[in-house]
Design a protein around this motif. Structure first.
Motif, short mmCIF file in Angstrom:
data_model
loop_
_atom_site.label_atom_id
_atom_site.label_comp_id
_atom_site.label_asym_id
_atom_site.label_seq_id
_atom_site.Cartn_x
_atom_site.Cartn_y
_atom_site.Cartn_z
N ILE A 1 0.81 -1.21 0.00
CA ILE A 1 0.00 0.00 0.00
C ILE A 1 0.85 1.26 0.00
O ILE A 1 0.38 2.34 -0.36
CB ILE A 1 -0.95 -0.02 1.24
N THR A 2 2.13 1.18 0.38
CA THR A 2 2.98 2.37 0.48
C THR A 2 3.70 2.69 -0.83
O THR A 2 4.36 3.72 -0.92
CB THR A 2 4.03 2.19 1.58
N LYS A 3 3.57 1.82 -1.82
CA LYS A 3 4.29 2.02 -3.08
C LYS A 3 3.34 2.43 -4.20
O LYS A 3 2.14 2.11 -4.15
CB LYS A 3 5.04 0.74 -3.48
N PRO A 4 3.84 3.13 -5.22
CA PRO A 4 2.99 3.52 -6.34
C PRO A 4 2.29 2.31 -6.96
O PRO A 4 2.89 1.25 -7.15
CB PRO A 4 3.98 4.16 -7.33
N LEU A 5 1.02 2.47 -7.29
CA LEU A 5 0.24 1.36 -7.82
C LEU A 5 0.74 0.90 -9.19
O LEU A 5 0.66 -0.27 -9.52
CB LEU A 5 -1.23 1.77 -7.92
N ARG A 6 1.26 1.84 -9.98
CA ARG A 6 1.73 1.47 -11.32
C ARG A 6 3.02 0.65 -11.26
O ARG A 6 3.39 0.01 -12.24
CB ARG A 6 1.97 2.72 -12.16
N SER A 7 3.71 0.68 -10.13
CA SER A 7 4.96 -0.06 -10.02
C SER A 7 4.75 -1.51 -9.60
O SER A 7 5.71 -2.26 -9.49
CB SER A 7 5.88 0.63 -9.01
N GLN A 8 3.48 -1.91 -9.38
CA GLN A 8 3.19 -3.25 -8.88
C GLN A 8 2.19 -3.95 -9.80
O GLN A 8 1.14 -3.39 -10.11
CB GLN A 8 2.60 -3.18 -7.47
N THR A 9 2.52 -5.17 -10.21
CA THR A 9 1.58 -5.96 -11.01
C THR A 9 0.77 -6.86 -10.09
O THR A 9 1.14 -7.09 -8.93
CB THR A 9 2.31 -6.82 -12.04
N LEU A 10 -0.34 -7.40 -10.61
CA LEU A 10 -1.22 -8.23 -9.81
C LEU A 10 -0.58 -9.55 -9.42
O LEU A 10 -1.03 -10.20 -8.48
CB LEU A 10 -2.53 -8.51 -10.56
N GLY A 11 0.45 -9.95 -10.11
CA GLY A 11 1.13 -11.19 -9.77
C GLY A 11 2.21 -11.49 -10.77
O GLY A 11 2.36 -10.81 -11.80
N GLU A 12 2.99 -12.51 -10.48
CA GLU A 12 4.08 -12.89 -11.37
C GLU A 12 3.53 -13.26 -12.75
O GLU A 12 2.61 -14.06 -12.86
CB GLU A 12 4.84 -14.07 -10.76
N GLY A 13 4.10 -12.67 -13.78
CA GLY A 13 3.66 -12.96 -15.15
C GLY A 13 2.52 -12.10 -15.62
O GLY A 13 2.15 -12.11 -16.79
N SER A 14 1.91 -11.30 -14.71
CA SER A 14 0.79 -10.43 -15.08
C SER A 14 1.31 -9.09 -15.56
O SER A 14 2.27 -8.55 -15.03
CB SER A 14 -0.14 -10.24 -13.89
N GLU A 15 0.65 -8.55 -16.59
CA GLU A 15 1.00 -7.22 -17.07
C GLU A 15 0.09 -6.15 -16.48
O GLU A 15 0.36 -4.96 -16.59
CB GLU A 15 0.91 -7.19 -18.61
N GLU A 16 -0.99 -6.57 -15.84
CA GLU A 16 -1.93 -5.62 -15.25
C GLU A 16 -1.38 -5.10 -13.92
O GLU A 16 -0.99 -5.87 -13.05
CB GLU A 16 -3.28 -6.29 -15.01
N THR A 17 -1.36 -3.80 -13.77
CA THR A 17 -0.87 -3.20 -12.53
C THR A 17 -2.05 -2.98 -11.57
O THR A 17 -3.21 -3.01 -11.97
CB THR A 17 -0.18 -1.86 -12.80
N TRP A 18 -1.69 -2.69 -10.33
CA TRP A 18 -2.74 -2.40 -9.36
C TRP A 18 -3.44 -1.08 -9.70
O TRP A 18 -4.62 -0.91 -9.39
CB TRP A 18 -2.16 -2.37 -7.95
N PHE A 19 -2.75 -0.16 -10.36
CA PHE A 19 -3.43 1.05 -10.82
C PHE A 19 -4.51 0.67 -11.83
O PHE A 19 -5.64 1.17 -11.77
CB PHE A 19 -2.43 2.02 -11.46
N ASP A 20 -4.17 -0.22 -12.77
CA ASP A 20 -5.15 -0.68 -13.76
C ASP A 20 -6.35 -1.31 -13.06
O ASP A 20 -7.51 -1.07 -13.42
CB ASP A 20 -4.53 -1.71 -14.71
N TYR A 21 -6.06 -2.13 -12.05
CA TYR A 21 -7.11 -2.86 -11.32
C TYR A 21 -8.09 -1.88 -10.67
O TYR A 21 -9.31 -2.00 -10.83
CB TYR A 21 -6.46 -3.76 -10.27
N PHE A 22 -7.55 -0.92 -9.92
CA PHE A 22 -8.42 0.02 -9.21
C PHE A 22 -9.11 0.97 -10.19
O PHE A 22 -10.25 1.39 -9.95
CB PHE A 22 -7.64 0.78 -8.15
#
Length: 485
Positions: free
Chosen positions: A70-91
């Protein structure tokens, strides 16, 4: 979504939202719109913050398994290994859906000549004032505080505009729900068409012999396995008299086929289980409120109207090389008694050294923040320790026999009214309860809720055709982070 609006009041305590991309401009770009309503990027960021806060409240305990910080930028984190979707995309995607729903319902409210009243305006200003007080306590200007804690595009005016759209949408939602009026004949048809959702039975069951489909076993070996299983099943069936004796016999059986140790080592051989795993196997013998599946021949026998409490029998399966015992606790039934709908915050006595004090602190927090159902739902999502926390503590169509005795006594008191709240000591902990409503016939209320949900979704689909929602995805994808770089 109404309850989510209140989440923003506690977002700073739940989500580490930092100063980000200071983007100042007078005119905000429109990122979603319908014929009569526009969502600018600051409004969208506020909605997105609500979704993030709600997600945090419901799932923070599982973040370590979700590749989410939660403390890191959402675009810097993907939903999981091998996923191209970021948490920014998800939200962003989830926010598009919740915003689209509000826009459609606001359009419907306008169709029905609904508008905001003085009470709505007071509620808006009350919540803006709450943010102003928080800013004052932090020693900061209101808009500066809001940007730092809620998002770089958001101001007090943003909050007001979102409330205006959302409260109008709630009026549209109420108008949609009020349009659903089902006759007894329609409810009974739904009951018959969805039999397994309503008819249930309580029973105990234990399979002896092969528990999985036999592979590579000769017909002779399978026959011997069945004969041994049948002999064991008959002995158990002849010995059981009640629930306790059945579960005791189940434990003895499992101890006879497994090697049970106090703690199972990582390199344990097949057939070795721990005492905890044994307890789980025995617990799994209990089937409460089990639904009836029409196509299942075994269920046809278990759920027969001829069954009686205390009856026990064996069903043979020679092809599997097994026998399954059944003990009827409560025959097939339909919930035709009164039910209640409430919100619940359960605190376990195992997790709290000062249980009553911790529960009272939650009640005090609710009292200080307005004593609304929305705020109670938020606190349930944050503090609740049972499955209902995932729905803001919401428990619908609950019958008296499904509750602790003290909880049921309070809920089914005929003087109980919407908005009543209490703390009740029960087995295993404390329930903080918020009462919503009471229905006279359980299955009818359950059917009405299910049918209304289907009708609600159909109405939204219809509204999306008459009031198309335009989404400017490119602009949304370029919006600044909520969480700081």
């Amino acid at each position: 979504m109404k309850r989510l609006i209140c989440l923003i009041l506690c977002a700073a305590a739940c989500v580490c939202i930092l100063d980000s991309c200071k983007k100042e401009q007078t005119e905000r770009a429109v990122v979603m719109e319908t014929e009569n309503f526009k969502i600018t990027e600051d409004l969208f960021q506020y909605y997105m913050n609500l979704n993030l806060s709600s997600f945090y409240a419901a799932n923070s305990a599982y973040f370590q398994y979700m590749n989410f910080d939660i403390t890191k930028p959402l675009r810097s984190q993907t939903l999981g290994e091998g996923s191209e979707e970021t948490w920014f995309d998800y939200f962003a995607e989830n926010t598009k859906k919740s915003v689209a729903e509000d826009l459609l319902l606001a359009e419907y409210a306008k169709e029905m000549n609904c508008s905001l009243d003085d009470g709505d305006r007071e509620e808006i200003e009350k919540n803006v004032k709450s943010l102003e007080e928080q800013a004052k306590e932090a020693g900061r200007e209101t808009d500066e505080y809001i940007k730092a804690n809620l998002g770089s595009l958001i101001s007090a005016d943003t909050v007001r505009k979102v409330y205006e759209i959302h409260l109008l949408a709630e009026k549209g939602r109420a108008a949609v729900n009020a349009s659903f009026d089902y006759t007894d004949e329609e409810l009974e048809k739904y009951l018959n068409d969805n039999y397994s959702d309503f008819y249930t039975a309580d029973y105990l069951t234990l399979t002896v012999g092969n528990r999985e489909t036999p592979v590579g076993i000769s017909a002779e070996e399978l026959e011997k396995t069945f004969e041994k299983a049948y002999e064991t099943a008959v002995k158990i069936n002849n010995s059981v008299k009640d629930k306790e004796s059945f579960l005791s016999a189940a434990e003895d059986y499992y101890r006879s086929v497994y090697t049970v140790v106090k703690e199972k080592p990582d390199d344990a051989e097949e057939g070795v289980i721990s005492e905890e795993e044994l307890s789980s196997l025995v617990f799994d013998c209990i089937k409460e409120k089990a639904p009836y599946k029409k196509q299942d021949s075994t269920d046809a026998l278990i759920f027969s109207e001829d069954r009686a409490a205390g009856e026990h029998f064996i069903i043979e399966d020679k092809e599997m090389g097994s026998c399954t015992l059944y003990f009827i606790l409560s025959p097939v039934s339909l919930d035709d008694g009164p039910t209640v709908t409430l919100r619940n915050i359960f605190l376990s006595s195992e997790k709290h050294e000062q249980l009553e004090k911790d529960a009272q602190n939650i009640v005090d927090e609710w009292t200080q923040k307005g004593q609304t159902e929305d705020m109670f739902a938020y606190l349930a999502a944050v503090y609740g320790e049972d499955a209902s926390k995932q729905k803001g503590g919401l428990v619908e169509c609950a019958g008296e026999d499904e509750m602790d005795e003290a909880v049921a006594k309070w809920c089914f008191d005929l003087t109980r009214k919407e908005g009543d709240c209490t703390m009740i000591n029960a087995d295993g902990g404390i329930h903080i309860l918020y009462f919503k409503s009471r229905a006279e016939t359980g299955w009818k209320e359950q059917a009405r809720l299910a049918m209304s949900e289907g009708g609600y979704n159909e109405k939204l689909e219809s509204l999306s055709e008459t009031h198309p929602v335009t989404v400017y995805g490119d602009l949304i994808s370029q919006m600044p982070e909520i969480v700081s770089e």
